[in-house]
Structures are given as structure tokens and as C-alpha cells.
Design a protein around this motif. Structure first.
Motif, PDB file in Angstrom:
ATOM      1  N   SER A  91       0.818  -1.213   0.000  1.00 51.15           N
ATOM      2  CA  SER A  91       0.000   0.000   0.000  1.00 51.15           C
ATOM      3  C   SER A  91       0.850   1.262   0.000  1.00 51.15           C
ATOM      4  O   SER A  91       0.407   2.318  -0.459  1.00 51.15           O
ATOM      5  CB  SER A  91      -0.935   0.008   1.211  1.00 51.15           C
ATOM      6  OG  SER A  91      -0.194   0.036   2.420  1.00 51.15           O
ATOM      7  N   GLN A  92       2.069   1.188   0.506  1.00 50.09           N
ATOM      8  CA  GLN A  92       2.956   2.348   0.540  1.00 50.09           C
ATOM      9  C   GLN A  92       3.758   2.503  -0.743  1.00 50.09           C
ATOM     10  O   GLN A  92       4.355   3.554  -0.978  1.00 50.09           O
ATOM     11  CB  GLN A  92       3.914   2.245   1.720  1.00 50.09           C
ATOM     12  CG  GLN A  92       3.251   2.315   3.090  1.00 50.09           C
ATOM     13  CD  GLN A  92       4.250   2.172   4.213  1.00 50.09           C
ATOM     14  OE1 GLN A  92       5.202   1.384   4.130  1.00 50.09           O
ATOM     15  NE2 GLN A  92       4.073   2.952   5.268  1.00 50.09           N
ATOM     16  N   MET A  93       3.811   1.448  -1.554  1.00 46.45           N
ATOM     17  CA  MET A  93       4.643   1.478  -2.754  1.00 46.45           C
ATOM     18  C   MET A  93       3.929   2.170  -3.900  1.00 46.45           C
ATOM     19  O   MET A  93       2.717   2.378  -3.873  1.00 46.45           O
ATOM     20  CB  MET A  93       5.006   0.044  -3.165  1.00 46.45           C
ATOM     21  CG  MET A  93       5.854  -0.687  -2.139  1.00 46.45           C
ATOM     22  SD  MET A  93       6.182  -2.385  -2.664  1.00 46.45           S
ATOM     23  CE  MET A  93       6.779  -3.085  -1.140  1.00 46.45           C
ATOM     24  N   LEU A  94       4.688   2.520  -4.919  1.00 48.84           N
ATOM     25  CA  LEU A  94       4.128   3.069  -6.150  1.00 48.84           C
ATOM     26  C   LEU A  94       3.487   1.943  -6.943  1.00 48.84           C
ATOM     27  O   LEU A  94       4.074   0.870  -7.100  1.00 48.84           O
ATOM     28  CB  LEU A  94       5.223   3.740  -6.971  1.00 48.84           C
ATOM     29  CG  LEU A  94       5.942   4.921  -6.306  1.00 48.84           C
ATOM     30  CD1 LEU A  94       7.076   5.414  -7.183  1.00 48.84           C
ATOM     31  CD2 LEU A  94       4.970   6.058  -5.993  1.00 48.84           C
ATOM     32  N   THR A  95       2.287   2.209  -7.447  1.00 49.83           N
ATOM     33  CA  THR A  95       1.546   1.195  -8.185  1.00 49.83           C
ATOM     34  C   THR A  95       1.111   1.772  -9.525  1.00 49.83           C
ATOM     35  O   THR A  95       0.489   2.838  -9.586  1.00 49.83           O
ATOM     36  CB  THR A  95       0.315   0.730  -7.396  1.00 49.83           C
ATOM     37  OG1 THR A  95       0.745   0.138  -6.169  1.00 49.83           O
ATOM     38  CG2 THR A  95      -0.499  -0.267  -8.188  1.00 49.83           C
ATOM     39  N   ILE A  96       1.470   1.059 -10.594  1.00 46.93           N
ATOM     40  CA  ILE A  96       1.080   1.491 -11.937  1.00 46.93           C
ATOM     41  C   ILE A  96      -0.283   0.900 -12.266  1.00 46.93           C
ATOM     42  O   ILE A  96      -0.506  -0.311 -12.142  1.00 46.93           O
ATOM     43  CB  ILE A  96       2.119   1.066 -12.982  1.00 46.93           C
ATOM     44  CG1 ILE A  96       3.479   1.713 -12.696  1.00 46.93           C
ATOM     45  CG2 ILE A  96       1.641   1.421 -14.385  1.00 46.93           C
ATOM     46  CD1 ILE A  96       4.553   1.340 -13.692  1.00 46.93           C
ATOM     47  N   CYS A  97      -1.196   1.754 -12.707  1.00 48.71           N
ATOM     48  CA  CYS A  97      -2.542   1.335 -13.104  1.00 48.71           C
ATOM     49  C   CYS A  97      -2.577   1.185 -14.624  1.00 48.71           C
ATOM     50  O   CYS A  97      -2.285   2.141 -15.353  1.00 48.71           O
ATOM     51  CB  CYS A  97      -3.577   2.367 -12.681  1.00 48.71           C
ATOM     52  SG  CYS A  97      -3.587   2.746 -10.918  1.00 48.71           S
ATOM     53  N   SER A  98      -2.943   0.003 -15.100  1.00 50.09           N
ATOM     54  CA  SER A  98      -3.048  -0.222 -16.539  1.00 50.09           C
ATOM     55  C   SER A  98      -4.473  -0.011 -17.003  1.00 50.09           C
ATOM     56  O   SER A  98      -5.421  -0.063 -16.210  1.00 50.09           O
ATOM     57  CB  SER A  98      -2.594  -1.645 -16.878  1.00 50.09           C
ATOM     58  OG  SER A  98      -1.249  -1.844 -16.505  1.00 50.09           O
TER      59      SER A  98
END
Length: 659
Positions: A177-184
Motif C-alpha cells: 500500500s505504501q509502494m508506487l503502483t502502476i494502473c493499466s
């Protein structure tokens, strides 16, 4: 026609084939072998199909992933032994690294990237609140940013920014939840440790993940080798994962693929899956352990330079050579692709190489392994022309798993069946060496269906052979290693009993006994000249399905008993023949093995071993210890024995054949 040196055929159930930097063809030191598969060029291929058999999966250079697993679980090797075997001329060293840049190939050429995080982050220098999303685009050298309350939410007005960096405000995010997440666009969300950047490289937009080497490996090792291996063989499989971690770290550290990133995330480099997918971790505690317990470890050459540690799924039994010496890979027996087969229409082979109607296929080989080893060149001949390609090109054009393959000559029309060959003569074979086994003695003795065993039956400090005939519950003892008949017989037991022998009373002479699995009871004699008054000692141990062994486990000059549960690869030993003696349990082997016992190092006490995979003996000098000696002797189907055949104070192995 030009073909690429590397292609891969991924499968999710097995380690991925390693595609490293392509190297030129290498001529190995052994002589090339030419195999003419179909010697009649004037005739069409005599079958509608071409049958191929082969070994291994991938290029075979460097480490075999399944071989590493086999050496770890079946041989008990540590990761340093595994790596030393595959990467000859190298050593382990510890190095420190700065951040590693990884090209995320799924976004190559994308106009923009959308990122979210459960903690605040910055995009192009603009802070985005926790839970929000940012879409960064790059066109004509200019960045534009829009933000929203989350992926899929309404975007804000467009804002120009001057940079493409995306970073979390948390220094070292510990949770997805703290990390960067790429949304496709398809709804997939993949999380990454470290930072992200949208940059231009070689005329296309690129998304690059910048992170620490050890964090990168957390996302690589479980993608390249099954994390479940870490649980195998009582945890010994962790050595395969540790080997994978060191190889992947070494490989990544010397890559410099692009001007915008050192390495990519696909099979073109090595597979990297980030830290999470759709909110679930793709890292694994077992592979994380493999990474942390080898932290900083890399392979270096004699000059101290880090090597490009190539690896592939399965070598088939021999590595291919190249940058590292070719070596035999006994561990690869664990691979589901150690042996494989494939059938192709003859017309497909002909059309692939444009030769008209297929007439013959001939090959040259490197001389290493079954059938002459890997194919160096393949010549495909047809009615219109002849084409010669490398073995690797032949492999890729026809979708084979490796360049180690053979073409099976179509079978001739059936003929009248031949009468069965006569059964071989029951023979005992002995070797005096565990390091360079060769048959020192061959002794014809006994009859088919007898069970062979060996002990010092006359107290002369030399082991000799005997057989037990269940049909009449009789031991036939030779007292010599020369061919001939039995010098004495001892009747003991009942049908289905299993023979043992040992010095039960410490008088220096071994005597016989039997194990009755149905009652889990041993029946032992202290004489080999039994009369009706000879006492029979009874000992309770074992159970149905267990196999009997005997040895002097504690060095007190008296043999005692043991049983082997081959289903679970567990020995149960006792140091006393008295009722109620405590059982000592030791795990050894891989299941379905046959046990042996002997004093392999001449220290005055016995230990155990197993015969596994046909003719491979794994022996240990220490009760409860790892394998001390591996040796191959005999043939598949031989029955194992052990004894001191030459009176040198050390036991070696033997086999019985045609029993």
C-alpha cells in the motif's frame, strides 16, 4: 537466411529459459561427431512424420535451474558447491551496488503512465495525496500531469511539469500500500519498490524502475525458480534458490543494455515482476530468504570482475560450454524436460527449410552426452536443395526445447518376432573404490530370484557374497569371491522374509538373520552352522514396507539393526538388540531408494547410504549428516550390496545382477 540466436518457449510450471546476451558459436575441445540419420538422399523420407527426441530446455550455458534443484535436494549440495560446479573458473565475492535501473517493457512506447499509492508521492515535483493518482505524459520533450482521487477517477486540469520522476514520500516502503503502483488500462495494478521515471529512449517513451539490487532480486528469484523449492527435501531446496539469487545478482550487475536503463524486466534479460500484483505480493518469504542469506554475493573471475552468469531451465545432463567449461549435470535428472520427444509432419520440416520433399537429415555434434551431445550443425536435404543451419537455428525454427536432439530413423516394417533372449547369469560385482569405481571382481553365484548380500562370514576380515533363497528359506554362503558353489547353507525364516547379516555378538564373525515385514520382527543367529538347538534372537523393529539394514552404528564392534522407510526416506536405527532400545531417526535419500550400510571412511563405525536413480549411490560418513560420497556403479535394476572386498578397512559398494 538469418535466425536469431535466442528464442524462448515459456511455461509457467517450470523455471523460465534464460535469454542472456547472445554469444557467437563456440567450438568445443572434443571432436565433433557426425550422425547420418537417413543415408538415402534419392528417396523421400520414409514416413509422414519426423520423430525427434531430446534433452533439456534452453540454451544450456552456465547453471541449469533444475540441475541446481537436483543437486540441492538429492545430493545435499550447498549453493557454493552448485555455483562452483556450473561456473568453472569463478569464485564467490561480496560487492556493494548503487541503484539498478530496470526498463518496464510493457510500457515501452506508451504515451503516458498512471501511478497511485496508499501513501503520498510526488510526480514531476508535484505532491499527490495518499490514495490519489497521477497520470504523467511525455510528448515532444514536454511533460504534462493530471491528478485525481484515484485510478479511474475524474482527472484535474492539465499541468505542465519539468521532470518525469515519480517517487514515494516514504523512504523505504514496507507494504504494498505504501509502494508506487502502476494502473493499466485493463484494470491491472502492479506495485514496485523504489522510484519510477517516464523518459524518452531511442525514440520511444520508457518507464524505468530505479531500486536497490536486493529489492530487485525479490521480484526476480520467484519468477525464475519456483519458491516452493525452498520447502523441498526438508528445506535443502533453499540452496537452489540461493544459487538462483547469486546468478541473477551477478547477471544483473554487469548488464548495460540501454542508454536509459541497465536491464529489462522480460525474458530478454531476466524476468522481474515487481513487488505486487492487484494488491497481492508476488514476492515470497522463501525466495526473500534466499536473497537475504546471499546478500551482495556475486560470482567473479580470476581478475575479480563480475561474470555474466547465464542460466537456463534444464541442461539435459550436460551444460553447453561457452563462457564456462562444459560439465556433466547429474542434478538435471530432476528436470521434467531432462528427456523429451516431439513429432512433426515431414512436410513441415521440408517447408520450414524450403527443401522440396524431405529426403534426409544429418547432424554434427559436440561429443558431450547421450547420442553424441548437442547439435552443432544440421543439414536438411530435399529434392530441390540442401540447407545447413546451426543446431540452435534448427531448434528454434522447429520449436524444439533445446539444441540437444536426435532424429529417430523411421522403423522398418515389422518382421517375425525373435525368441526371447535367455536370462543372464546371476552375478555379484564388487568395486574397491568409491571415487573411481570399476569392477574389480565379478562372481557368478546363486540363482534367479535369490536375494544377494555380503558379510565376513568366516572372520577373515574380508567380505564375501551370499544369497538368500526365499522359496526354501535358505542362505547359501560362498566364503570366497571366486566363482563356485556354496560352501555351506543355513536354513532360517519363512517365505517373504528378507535377509540381513552382521556380527551380533561381537566375536568377529558375521552371521545371518531375516526380517519379517509382516510382523516387524528380526530373527537372528549367532552361528552360520545352525543346528536344531541354535538359539534364535528376536528383535522388534520396523513395519510393513520397510527395508532392513544392519551395521555397527556406534563403533562398539557389535552390529545392530535398522530399517529404511523408502517412502519417506527415513532410517530408523538402534544401538542395542535389547528390547526397548531407543530408535534413532535420520532422513536420507529421496524416496523409492534402496538402503546400504558400511564403514565408508574406515573410522571403525558404520553409516548408511542409498542406491537411487538406477546405479547412483549416495553415501554418508556421519549419521544424520549430508551426503559424503556420490558414486555410480552397476546398471539400473541391479541390487545394492556393501562390504570390504580387499581387506583395506573400508567398505565399498557392490551389486547383484540378474537376480
Amino acid at each position: 537466411m538469418t535466425f536469431p540466436l535466442q528464442r524462448t518457449f515459456p511455461t509457467r510450471s517450470h523455471p523460465r529459459v534464460r535469454r542472456a546476451v547472445a554469444v557467437g558459436a563456440v567450438v568445443l575441445s572434443c571432436a565433433a561427431i557426425t550422425l547420418v540419420v537417413h543415408p538415402a538422399p534419392a528417396m523421400a523420407w520414409p514416413s509422414s512424420t519426423v520423430q525427434l527426441t531430446g534433452h533439456g530446455y534452453g540454451h544450456g550455458r552456465g547453471m541449469g535451474q533444475y540441475g541446481a534443484y537436483g543437486y540441492a535436494t538429492e545430493y545435499g549440495w550447498r549453493y557454493s558447491q552448485i555455483l562452483g560446479h556450473y561456473y568453472g573458473g569463478t569464485r564467490l565475492a561480496t560487492k556493494n551496488y548503487g541503484p539498478l535501473s530496470v526498463d518496464l517493457s510493457a510500457w515501452d512506447g506508451a504515451g503516458s503512465v498512471t501511478v497511485t499509492s496508499g501513501s503520498a508521492f510526488t510526480t514531476g515535483g508535484v505532491k499527490v495525496a495518499a490514495g490519489g493518482a497521477a497520470r504523467l505524459s511525455l510528448s515532444g520533450g514536454k511533460y504534462q500531469l493530471v491528478t485525481s482521487a484515484g485510478c479511474g477517477k475524474t482527472w484535474s486540469a492539465v499541468k505542465s511539469v519539468t521532470a518525469g520522476a515519480i517517487a514515494s514520500t516514504v523512504a523505504a516502503p514496507a507494504s504494498l500500500s505504501q509502494m508506487l503502483t502502476i494502473c493499466s488500462s485493463d484494470g491491472t495494478k502492479r506495485s514496485y519498490r523504489g522510484s519510477l521515471s517516464l523518459i524518452s529512449g531511442n525514440g520511444l517513451n520508457r518507464v524505468v524502475n530505479l531500486l536497490a539490487m536486493e529489492d530487485y532480486l525479490r521480484g526476480v528469484v520467484p519468477r525464475e525458480s519456483p519458491a516452493s523449492w525452498g520447502d523441498s527435501a526438508g528445506g535443502r531446496g533453499i540452496a537452489a534458490l540461493q544459487s538462483q539469487a547469486v546468478a541473477a545478482r551477478s547477471y544483473a550487475s554487469v548488464q548495460n543494455r540501454y542508454g536509459w536503463a541497465k536491464i529489462c524486466d522480460s525474458q530478454s534479460c531476466q524476468v522481474y515482476g515487481g513487488a505486487g500484483l492487484n494488491g497481492s505480493s508476488v514476492e515470497d518469504s522463501r525466495t526473500n530468504t534466499a536473497v537475504s542469506t546471499t546478500a551482495g554475493k556475486v560470482l567473479v573471475n580470476g581478475s575479480g570482475g563480475i561474470i555474466s552468469a547465464e542460466y537456463s531451465s534444464s541442461t539435459g545432463g550436460w551444460t553447453a560450454g561457452g563462457n564456462f567449461p562444459a560439465v556433466q549435470d547429474l542434478g538435471d535428472d530432476a528436470s521434467p524436460n531432462h528427456d523429451w520427444s516431439k513429432s512433426l509432419p515431414a512436410s513441415t520440416v521440408a517447408s520450414t527449410f524450403g527443401v522440396g520433399t524431405l529426403t534426409s537429415i544429418t547432424m554434427t555434434r559436440n561429443g558431450l552426452g547421450a547420442g553424441g551431445g548437442r547439435v552443432l550443425t544440421a543439414t536438411v536435404k530435399g529434392t530441390s536443395r540442401t540447407v545447413t543451419v546451426s543446431g540452435t537455428d534448427f531448434q528454434y525454427e522447429l520449436g524444439l526445447l533445446s539444441d540437444w536432439f536426435s532424429v529417430t530413423q523411421p522403423a522398418a516394417p515389422p518382421t517375425a518376432p525373435k525368441p526371447p533372449a535367455p536370462a543372464g547369469t546371476p552375478t555379484l560385482y564388487y568395486t574397491n573404490s568409491l571415487t573411481a569405481p570399476a569392477t574389480n571382481i565379478a562372481q557368478a553365484f546363486g540363482a534367479p530370484k535369490d536375494v544377494p548380500l555380503a558379510c565376513d562370514f568366516n572372520g577373515d576380515r574380508t567380505s564375501t557374497g551370499a544369497v538368500y533363497r526365499s522359496s526354501n528359506s535358505t542362505f547359501y554362503i560362498r566364503d570366497s569371491t571366486r566363482p563356485g558353489g556354496a560352501l555351506r547353507t543355513v536354513k532360517l525364516g519363512a517365505p517373504q522374509d528378507k535377509p540381513v547379516c552382521g556380527d551380533w555378538n561381537g566375536d568377529g564373525t558375521d552371521t545371518v538373520g531375516v526380517f519379517r515385514p509382516s510382523t516387524a520382527r528380526f530373527y537372528l543367529l549367532n552361528t552360520n552352522a545352525r543346528t536344531s538347538a541354535s538359539p534364535v534372537l528376536q528383535v522388534q523393529l520396523g513395519g510393513a514396507g520397510y527395508l532392513a539394514v544392519a551395521g555397527d552404528w556406534n563403533g562398539d564392534h557389535r552390529d545392530t539393526l535398522g530399517v529404511y522407510d523408502s517412502k519417506h526416506a527415513d532410517f530408523y536405527l538402534v544401538n542395542s538388540l535389547s528390547p526397548g532400545a531407543p530408535r534413532l531417526k535420520y532422513h536420507f535419500g529421496i524416496g523409492a531408494d534402496l538402503p546400504v550400510a558400511g564403514d565408508w571412511d574406515g573410522n571403525g563405525s558404520d553409516s548408511y547410504g542409498v542406491q537411487q536413480r538406477g546405479n547412483l549411490f549416495a553415501l554418508t560418513n556421519t549419521l544424520g549428516g549430508r551426503t559424503s560420497v556420490y558414486t555410480r556403479f552397476g546398471l539400473a535394476g541391479d541390487l545394492p550390496m556393501a562390504g570390504d572386498w580387499n581387506r583395506d578397512g573400508k567398505d565399498s559398494v557392490g551389486v547383484g545382477r540378474h537376480y
